[in-house]
Design a protein around this motif. Structure first.
Motif: not given
Length: 107
Positions: A4-5, A52-56, A102-105
């Motif tokens: 995750v970035t 495997y997803d993103h989180k805002q 912040i967005f985690a991709l």
């Protein structure tokens, strides 16, 4: 695998223009997961991300993430953990200063 970035961004599209990201390595995630056994709830925002997803993260969550970083920085001394957490802490502070999210991709 926990790839995750974290980026300062208000949308997934904005992540593409982000000049800087903080990468959560498997080694750091696994270490914190193991060490935080008794207080996993406290770190859940950081440890329970879907690779495997993103989180805002909303503003409240960015503040919580920042607080998690402060706790880890005060309790852990391992250089590889400290390096990641300091970078994430700085990212949180920048996001809050710029009134951004912040967005985690995941990969």
């Amino acid at each position: 695998m926990m790839s995750v970035t974290f980026y300062i961004a208000d949308s997934k599209e904005e992540v593409n223009d982000a000049e800087y990201g903080v990468y959560l390595e498997d080694e750091v995630h696994d270490y914190l997961w193991e060490k935080a056994k008794d207080n996993r709830y406290e770190f859940e925002l950081l440890l329970n991300l879907d690779p495997y997803d993103h989180k805002q993260f909303n503003v409240h969550e960015v503040r919580r993430l920042n607080r998690i970083c402060e706790i880890i920085l005060s309790e852990y001394k391992e250089p590889f953990v400290i390096e990641f957490v300091q970078e994430l802490h700085n990212l949180c502070i920048k996001a809050l200063d710029k009134n951004k999210l912040i967005f985690a991709l995941g990969d």
